[in-house]
Design an enzyme around this catalytic site. Structure first.
Site, PDB file in Angstrom:
ATOM      1  CB  CYS A 186      37.529  -7.796 -28.312  1.00  0.00           C
ATOM      2  SG  CYS A 186      39.325  -7.790 -28.177  1.00  0.00           S
ATOM      3  CG  ASP A 187      34.818  -4.894 -26.589  1.00  0.00           C
ATOM      4  OD1 ASP A 187      34.719  -4.535 -25.423  1.00  0.00           O
ATOM      5  OD2 ASP A 187      35.764  -4.577 -27.318  1.00  0.00           O
TER       6      ASP A 187
ATOM      7  CB  SER B 289      34.091   1.646 -22.243  1.00  0.00           C
ATOM      8  OG  SER B 289      35.302   0.935 -22.171  1.00  0.00           O
TER       9      SER B 289
END
Length: 565
Positions: A119-120, A477
């Site tokens: 993730c991210d 985001s």
């Protein structure tokens, strides 16, 4: 072997003694040592199961005749950190992750590495660290989450949940409907199911050749994903056992070179990835020494058709649908038809084949999901870099997520923080025709460059998505959609024009001409600048103070400066 430095010779008896304490036997000292960089953490849906994944990978490494050593990095869940000061720590975590990879791998002289991100910031942080270590490295992510469904069968995901808050505030849905979305938007483990930042980066690792086919699209917690884990583990051992000259071909800087960076951006354009990929790929390019700058992105965009539209840009399509439609290989094969010689640059992959060889037999299975180049969503890519007197060093927009017009002129409503903006939006200060300006949220100004999913989701949920624009020196985001422009550079905290804006200023956006400007005379700008002093927020965190002192702006990838030492 690189690890011989810590395990061979009579003077390394103390080192071997310590290694024996961990369970090693005589025969293990003749085997390659493999660093297993795991980002297991229980608070992130894409990571809480990675301890089981590393068990699978270590088992396969042992079977292949190597010695695995697992170590961990930290991780931040951007969704949980969103909308409060926890988000200040998200982007800075990328630097800590890169530093931790470099630290552990070099301190213990491991021969090769297999990295397990998902993730991210964790994905680019691991890549940046791996580039610095520069040993053969295979990446295998935890995999994407399945999409969710409401009780009425509607496809939903994390973006739906954020936008539902705005709809609830606007009285468009009931509390019962909000709860239904809350309980079903994230139905399982994995990186959030759309083309948000995590899945964008996991997809781009395929394009860069540092991960195996399927890395970005095969669902987490499936038998198919386990096959991928084991295949990756076997491959890292195959490379680690090679003769030195052959093994060196697979060092990270030989795989992740300038060609790989350009291929990543091309695939990013074709799939409409998160605007955060610009930030991270610029940082990765800097680590590799690639000759690549922000303005090169528009050049690539003009050559690449946008052929795969995924949530949040098209809310009914998710990563599992891309997988069933042919996966990233099918996207690359189709987009490469755009010109006679193709838009991809042939380059070695970690598997030993080249990108062109990898995609040679790929094809689209469902042209409703992955479009052909004869029927693209857009003739140009899904990201654009805007310039003008409001963004002299550039700003980023995810064109694939635009819901209104690509040309927009509106009046500024200015906020000096994300919290101020959220309060203002909820108080009804934003009307059709406005440009929401959120400043002092850049790498230095935040510090930490907060994501703006909360305000953009409120705008979408309140029905203003196609009627207003938003600009910020912060970032968005991957779940953001609408006319949202981020990474405005120079940022307000370093004296950028965004800090000089006043309510009522006329701001002009033209995506196809790559323009972001404010309608002010040179004389007016000079007058404002003469009396301008950037706001410097009072922060208590020692780490964020260090970060603010060293970080560059977004146009340079928000990397920590090393030229001061």
């Amino acid at each position: 072997m690189r690890s011989d430095e810590v395990k061979k010779g009579h003077n390394r008896a103390p080192h071997r003694s310590l290694l024996r304490a961990t369970g090693l036997k005589d025969e293990d000292f003749n085997k390659p040592f493999i660093g297993v960089a795991n980002s297991f953490i229980e608070v992130i849906p894409g990571h809480f199961f990675l301890d089981k994944v590393s068990d699978i990978i270590k088992d396969e490494i042992k079977k292949a005749g190597c010695v695995p050593f697992e170590f961990n990095t930290i991780g931040v869940d951007d969704g949980i950190a969103m909308g409060h000061d926890g988000m200040l720590f998200s982007l800075p975590s990328r630097e800590l992750i890169a530093n931790s990879i470099e630290t552990v791998m070099n301190a213990h002289k491991f021969d090769a590495m297999i990295a397990i991100p998902n993730c991210d910031k964790i994905v680019p942080g691991m890549i940046m660290g791996a580039v610095r270590v520069d040993v053969p490295t295979v990446f295998v992510s935890g995999g994407p989450m399945a999409k969710g469904y409401t009780k009425d069968g509607e496809h939903i995901d994390l973006a739906t949940a954020f936008e539902a808050v705005g709809k609830f505030e606007a009285g468009e849905i009931t509390e019962e409907e909000l709860t239904d979305i809350e309980c079903n938007a994230c139905p399982s483990g994995g990186s959030c199911s759309g083309m948000f930042t995590a899945n964008s980066m996991n997809t781009l690792m395929e394009a860069m050749g540092i991960a195996l086919p399927g890395n970005g699209t095969i669902l987490a917690l499936t038998k198919e994903r386990e096959v991928l884990y084991r295949q990756a583990a076997r491959r890292v051992c195959e490379i680690a056992k090679m003769e030195q000259d052959e093994k060196a071909k697979f060092n990270m800087t030989n795989i992740l070179n300038e060609n790989a960076v350009r291929n990543a951006f091309a695939v990013d354009m074709a799939m409409g990835g998160s605007s955060n990929t610009v930030l991270h790929m610029l940082a990765i390019a800097r680590e590799t020494g690639a000759n690549f700058n922000l303005e090169d992105i528009n050049t690539i965009s003009k050559k690449v058709s946008h052929i795969a539209k995924i949530s949040p840009s098209l809310s009914t399509v998710h990563m599992e649908d891309i997988d069933k439609a042919g996966g990233v290989n099918a996207v690359m094969h189709e987009m490469d038809k755009r010109s006679e010689n193709g838009v991809l640059i042939d380059n070695l992959t970690i598997m030993g084949d080249t990108i062109k060889q990898r995609i040679a037999n790929a094809s689209i299975i469902d042209a409703n999901i992955i479009h052909t180049i004869d029927n693209p969503y857009s003739e140009v890519g899904g990201l654009a870099i805007l310039y003008g007197n409001l963004a002299e060093e550039g700003a980023v927009i995810k064109t694939a997520g635009i819901t209104g017009e690509r040309v927009f002129t509106g009046t500024a409503v200015c906020f000096n923080s994300q919290d101020e903006a959220i309060a203002g939006i909820l108080d009804g200060k934003i009307k059709a025709g406005n440009v929401v300006v959120i400043r002092y949220e850049g790498p230095k100004g935040g510090p930490g460059m907060q994501e703006m999913l909360a305000p953009t989701s409120l705008i979408m949920g309140m029905g203003l998505g196609d009627k207003v624009a938003l600009i910020t020196d912060g970032r968005f985001s991957g779940a953001t959609r609408g006319a949202s422009i981020g990474h405005v550079s120079p940022e307000a905290a370093e004296g950028g024009m965004i800090g000089l804006l006043e309510d009522g200023d006329s701001i002009h956006i033209d995506v196809d001409k790559y323009i972001l400007s404010v309608d002010l005379t040179f004389e007016e700008i000079t007058k404002r600048r003469d009396t301008f002093t950037p706001i410097k927020k009072d922060i208590k965190s020692s780490w964020l103070k260090q970060y603010r002192a060293l970080v560059t702006n977004a146009s340079n990838g928000a990397m920590l400066r090393t030229d001061l030492f």
